[in-house]
Design a protein around this motif. Sequence first.
Motif, PDB file in Angstrom:
ATOM      1  N   ILE A  51     -80.689 -11.183 -37.938  1.00 46.91           N
ATOM      2  CA  ILE A  51     -80.227  -9.959 -37.283  1.00 46.91           C
ATOM      3  C   ILE A  51     -79.864 -10.321 -35.847  1.00 46.91           C
ATOM      4  O   ILE A  51     -80.638 -10.975 -35.144  1.00 46.91           O
ATOM      5  CB  ILE A  51     -81.299  -8.860 -37.302  1.00 46.91           C
ATOM      6  CG1 ILE A  51     -81.434  -8.298 -38.713  1.00 46.91           C
ATOM      7  CG2 ILE A  51     -80.946  -7.731 -36.341  1.00 46.91           C
ATOM      8  CD1 ILE A  51     -82.445  -7.197 -38.826  1.00 46.91           C
ATOM      9  N   HIS A  52     -78.668  -9.913 -35.427  1.00 47.50           N
ATOM     10  CA  HIS A  52     -78.218 -10.103 -34.047  1.00 47.50           C
ATOM     11  C   HIS A  52     -78.122  -8.743 -33.371  1.00 47.50           C
ATOM     12  O   HIS A  52     -77.630  -7.786 -33.969  1.00 47.50           O
ATOM     13  CB  HIS A  52     -76.829 -10.741 -33.992  1.00 47.50           C
ATOM     14  CG  HIS A  52     -76.748 -12.096 -34.600  1.00 47.50           C
ATOM     15  ND1 HIS A  52     -76.949 -13.236 -33.886  1.00 47.50           N
ATOM     16  CD2 HIS A  52     -76.482 -12.494 -35.873  1.00 47.50           C
ATOM     17  CE1 HIS A  52     -76.805 -14.292 -34.680  1.00 47.50           C
ATOM     18  NE2 HIS A  52     -76.528 -13.861 -35.898  1.00 47.50           N
ATOM     19  N   ILE A  53     -78.560  -8.659 -32.135  1.00 48.46           N
ATOM     20  CA  ILE A  53     -78.236  -7.517 -31.286  1.00 48.46           C
ATOM     21  C   ILE A  53     -77.345  -8.049 -30.180  1.00 48.46           C
ATOM     22  O   ILE A  53     -77.739  -8.926 -29.408  1.00 48.46           O
ATOM     23  CB  ILE A  53     -79.495  -6.847 -30.724  1.00 48.46           C
ATOM     24  CG1 ILE A  53     -80.344  -6.289 -31.873  1.00 48.46           C
ATOM     25  CG2 ILE A  53     -79.117  -5.720 -29.756  1.00 48.46           C
ATOM     26  CD1 ILE A  53     -81.581  -5.558 -31.434  1.00 48.46           C
ATOM     27  N   ASP A  54     -76.111  -7.549 -30.125  1.00 51.07           N
ATOM     28  CA  ASP A  54     -75.070  -8.116 -29.273  1.00 51.07           C
ATOM     29  C   ASP A  54     -74.603  -7.114 -28.228  1.00 51.07           C
ATOM     30  O   ASP A  54     -74.709  -5.896 -28.403  1.00 51.07           O
ATOM     31  CB  ASP A  54     -73.846  -8.520 -30.117  1.00 51.07           C
ATOM     32  CG  ASP A  54     -74.201  -9.448 -31.266  1.00 51.07           C
ATOM     33  OD1 ASP A  54     -75.163 -10.225 -31.118  1.00 51.07           O
ATOM     34  OD2 ASP A  54     -73.521  -9.393 -32.302  1.00 51.07           O
ATOM     35  N   VAL A 112     -73.671  -1.445 -27.415  1.00 54.59           N
ATOM     36  CA  VAL A 112     -74.566  -2.464 -27.959  1.00 54.59           C
ATOM     37  C   VAL A 112     -74.447  -2.380 -29.468  1.00 54.59           C
ATOM     38  O   VAL A 112     -74.426  -1.284 -30.031  1.00 54.59           O
ATOM     39  CB  VAL A 112     -76.023  -2.240 -27.512  1.00 54.59           C
ATOM     40  CG1 VAL A 112     -76.946  -3.268 -28.154  1.00 54.59           C
ATOM     41  CG2 VAL A 112     -76.127  -2.298 -25.990  1.00 54.59           C
ATOM     42  N   THR A 113     -74.333  -3.526 -30.109  1.00 52.94           N
ATOM     43  CA  THR A 113     -74.108  -3.536 -31.555  1.00 52.94           C
ATOM     44  C   THR A 113     -75.176  -4.374 -32.250  1.00 52.94           C
ATOM     45  O   THR A 113     -75.832  -5.214 -31.641  1.00 52.94           O
ATOM     46  CB  THR A 113     -72.722  -4.111 -31.898  1.00 52.94           C
ATOM     47  OG1 THR A 113     -72.630  -5.460 -31.407  1.00 52.94           O
ATOM     48  CG2 THR A 113     -71.611  -3.281 -31.261  1.00 52.94           C
ATOM     49  N   ILE A 114     -75.326  -4.116 -33.536  1.00 57.43           N
ATOM     50  CA  ILE A 114     -76.240  -4.896 -34.354  1.00 57.43           C
ATOM     51  C   ILE A 114     -75.455  -5.453 -35.534  1.00 57.43           C
ATOM     52  O   ILE A 114     -74.560  -4.800 -36.066  1.00 57.43           O
ATOM     53  CB  ILE A 114     -77.436  -4.049 -34.833  1.00 57.43           C
ATOM     54  CG1 ILE A 114     -78.500  -4.935 -35.488  1.00 57.43           C
ATOM     55  CG2 ILE A 114     -77.009  -2.929 -35.751  1.00 57.43           C
ATOM     56  CD1 ILE A 114     -79.831  -4.241 -35.681  1.00 57.43           C
ATOM     57  N   GLN A 115     -75.765  -6.683 -35.892  1.00 57.09           N
ATOM     58  CA  GLN A 115     -75.041  -7.352 -36.972  1.00 57.09           C
ATOM     59  C   GLN A 115     -76.030  -8.112 -37.840  1.00 57.09           C
ATOM     60  O   GLN A 115     -76.979  -8.721 -37.334  1.00 57.09           O
ATOM     61  CB  GLN A 115     -74.012  -8.321 -36.391  1.00 57.09           C
ATOM     62  CG  GLN A 115     -73.277  -9.153 -37.434  1.00 57.09           C
ATOM     63  CD  GLN A 115     -72.163  -9.976 -36.820  1.00 57.09           C
ATOM     64  OE1 GLN A 115     -71.145  -9.442 -36.419  1.00 57.09           O
ATOM     65  NE2 GLN A 115     -72.360 -11.275 -36.740  1.00 57.09           N
ATOM     66  N   THR A 116     -75.817  -8.052 -39.129  1.00 55.49           N
ATOM     67  CA  THR A 116     -76.649  -8.791 -40.072  1.00 55.49           C
ATOM     68  C   THR A 116     -75.851  -9.931 -40.673  1.00 55.49           C
ATOM     69  O   THR A 116     -74.685  -9.750 -41.015  1.00 55.49           O
ATOM     70  CB  THR A 116     -77.148  -7.867 -41.197  1.00 55.49           C
ATOM     71  OG1 THR A 116     -77.823  -6.748 -40.636  1.00 55.49           O
ATOM     72  CG2 THR A 116     -78.087  -8.604 -42.129  1.00 55.49           C
ATOM     73  N   ILE A 127     -71.138  -9.768 -41.393  1.00 60.90           N
ATOM     74  CA  ILE A 127     -70.639  -8.466 -41.811  1.00 60.90           C
ATOM     75  C   ILE A 127     -70.099  -7.734 -40.589  1.00 60.90           C
ATOM     76  O   ILE A 127     -70.249  -8.180 -39.456  1.00 60.90           O
ATOM     77  CB  ILE A 127     -71.744  -7.634 -42.475  1.00 60.90           C
ATOM     78  CG1 ILE A 127     -72.803  -7.285 -41.431  1.00 60.90           C
ATOM     79  CG2 ILE A 127     -72.346  -8.338 -43.642  1.00 60.90           C
ATOM     80  CD1 ILE A 127     -73.745  -6.212 -41.874  1.00 60.90           C
ATOM     81  N   ASP A 128     -69.474  -6.592 -40.824  1.00 59.50           N
ATOM     82  CA  ASP A 128     -69.009  -5.771 -39.721  1.00 59.50           C
ATOM     83  C   ASP A 128     -70.188  -5.303 -38.888  1.00 59.50           C
ATOM     84  O   ASP A 128     -71.238  -4.952 -39.410  1.00 59.50           O
ATOM     85  CB  ASP A 128     -68.238  -4.554 -40.237  1.00 59.50           C
ATOM     86  CG  ASP A 128     -66.919  -4.947 -40.877  1.00 59.50           C
ATOM     87  OD1 ASP A 128     -66.403  -4.163 -41.679  1.00 59.50           O
ATOM     88  OD2 ASP A 128     -66.418  -6.039 -40.568  1.00 59.50           O
ATOM     89  N   HIS A 129     -70.006  -5.292 -37.561  1.00 62.48           N
ATOM     90  CA  HIS A 129     -71.102  -4.858 -36.695  1.00 62.48           C
ATOM     91  C   HIS A 129     -71.087  -3.336 -36.575  1.00 62.48           C
ATOM     92  O   HIS A 129     -70.092  -2.678 -36.848  1.00 62.48           O
ATOM     93  CB  HIS A 129     -70.988  -5.500 -35.311  1.00 62.48           C
ATOM     94  CG  HIS A 129     -69.732  -5.148 -34.580  1.00 62.48           C
ATOM     95  ND1 HIS A 129     -68.607  -5.919 -34.620  1.00 62.48           N
ATOM     96  CD2 HIS A 129     -69.433  -4.078 -33.801  1.00 62.48           C
ATOM     97  CE1 HIS A 129     -67.661  -5.359 -33.901  1.00 62.48           C
ATOM     98  NE2 HIS A 129     -68.130  -4.237 -33.394  1.00 62.48           N
ATOM     99  N   HIS A 130     -72.219  -2.802 -36.158  1.00 64.06           N
ATOM    100  CA  HIS A 130     -72.391  -1.365 -36.038  1.00 64.06           C
ATOM    101  C   HIS A 130     -73.031  -1.042 -34.695  1.00 64.06           C
ATOM    102  O   HIS A 130     -73.928  -1.740 -34.237  1.00 64.06           O
ATOM    103  CB  HIS A 130     -73.264  -0.822 -37.173  1.00 64.06           C
ATOM    104  CG  HIS A 130     -72.680  -1.055 -38.532  1.00 64.06           C
ATOM    105  ND1 HIS A 130     -71.943  -0.114 -39.192  1.00 64.06           N
ATOM    106  CD2 HIS A 130     -72.711  -2.137 -39.347  1.00 64.06           C
ATOM    107  CE1 HIS A 130     -71.543  -0.592 -40.353  1.00 64.06           C
ATOM    108  NE2 HIS A 130     -72.007  -1.825 -40.469  1.00 64.06           N
ATOM    109  N   ASP A 131     -72.559   0.042 -34.091  1.00 62.99           N
ATOM    110  CA  ASP A 131     -73.090   0.439 -32.795  1.00 62.99           C
ATOM    111  C   ASP A 131     -74.497   1.019 -32.934  1.00 62.99           C
ATOM    112  O   ASP A 131     -74.814   1.686 -33.919  1.00 62.99           O
ATOM    113  CB  ASP A 131     -72.192   1.494 -32.146  1.00 62.99           C
ATOM    114  CG  ASP A 131     -70.794   0.952 -31.842  1.00 62.99           C
ATOM    115  OD1 ASP A 131     -70.654  -0.282 -31.771  1.00 62.99           O
ATOM    116  OD2 ASP A 131     -69.872   1.763 -31.677  1.00 62.99           O
TER     117      ASP A 131
END
Length: 230
Positions: A51-54, A112-116, A127-131
């Motif tokens: 999990i990334h928080i970007d 700020v987005t999160i990506q798996t 995958i596509d990131h989500h806010d």
Amino acid sequence: MFEKLLSSFGVGSAKVNTVLLEERIERGKEIKGEVHIFGGKTDQKISKIYIHIDSEFHRDDDDTTEFRDITEPILELEITDELTVKAQEEKVIPFTIYLPYYLPVTFGEQKVTIQTEVDISLLNHPIDHHDVTVTDQTIEDVLSYIEGLGFSHTVKSGLCRHRRKAETNPTHCLQTFQLVNEDGIKVHFVGNEEDLHIYVYDKGLVHHCPVYRSKELGGQLETLRELLEK
């Protein structure tokens, strides 16, 4: 319990959903979530899940490239080791992430987005990131107080830009808030640090007013008001 769907994607015969258990996440606290893995028609081996928080920021110190908006992983969590998902099986993997103060808050156009990401057979499948909404009650209280004294945000207030890594901030992300009133008095402070160091610019003079989270906020805001109403 609120479950916000952050990501849903299929990789081969498996499907992965990532959810947070709260709609708004707050800095300085732990957030909890779950990764749901749904098996398809065949068994599938998953080597790792991340999990990334970007956060995106503008690099204004490099004029050699047109790609000056950079997305950097502020946090990265490896939430599982290798596992096999059997056909039609559902696995639920809970996770916890502590949100440090150097993670920027969402404000205006700053996101700020999160990506798996899932690794299958040594192949990376982003995958596509989500806010997501990142809050900080101290920041909100300070900004509300300053605005109540007649100050307004500048165009770039709350946006992130490039910085050098520091001991208190191991990322390249610097979030600053900038406000001004009708008399030209300016307020500036860095938002993604644990304690706030507020600077007031008035007629060529610079006044420093720190706000420490370990101290009662009301008295510190009164000291700030004295500087802003001189």
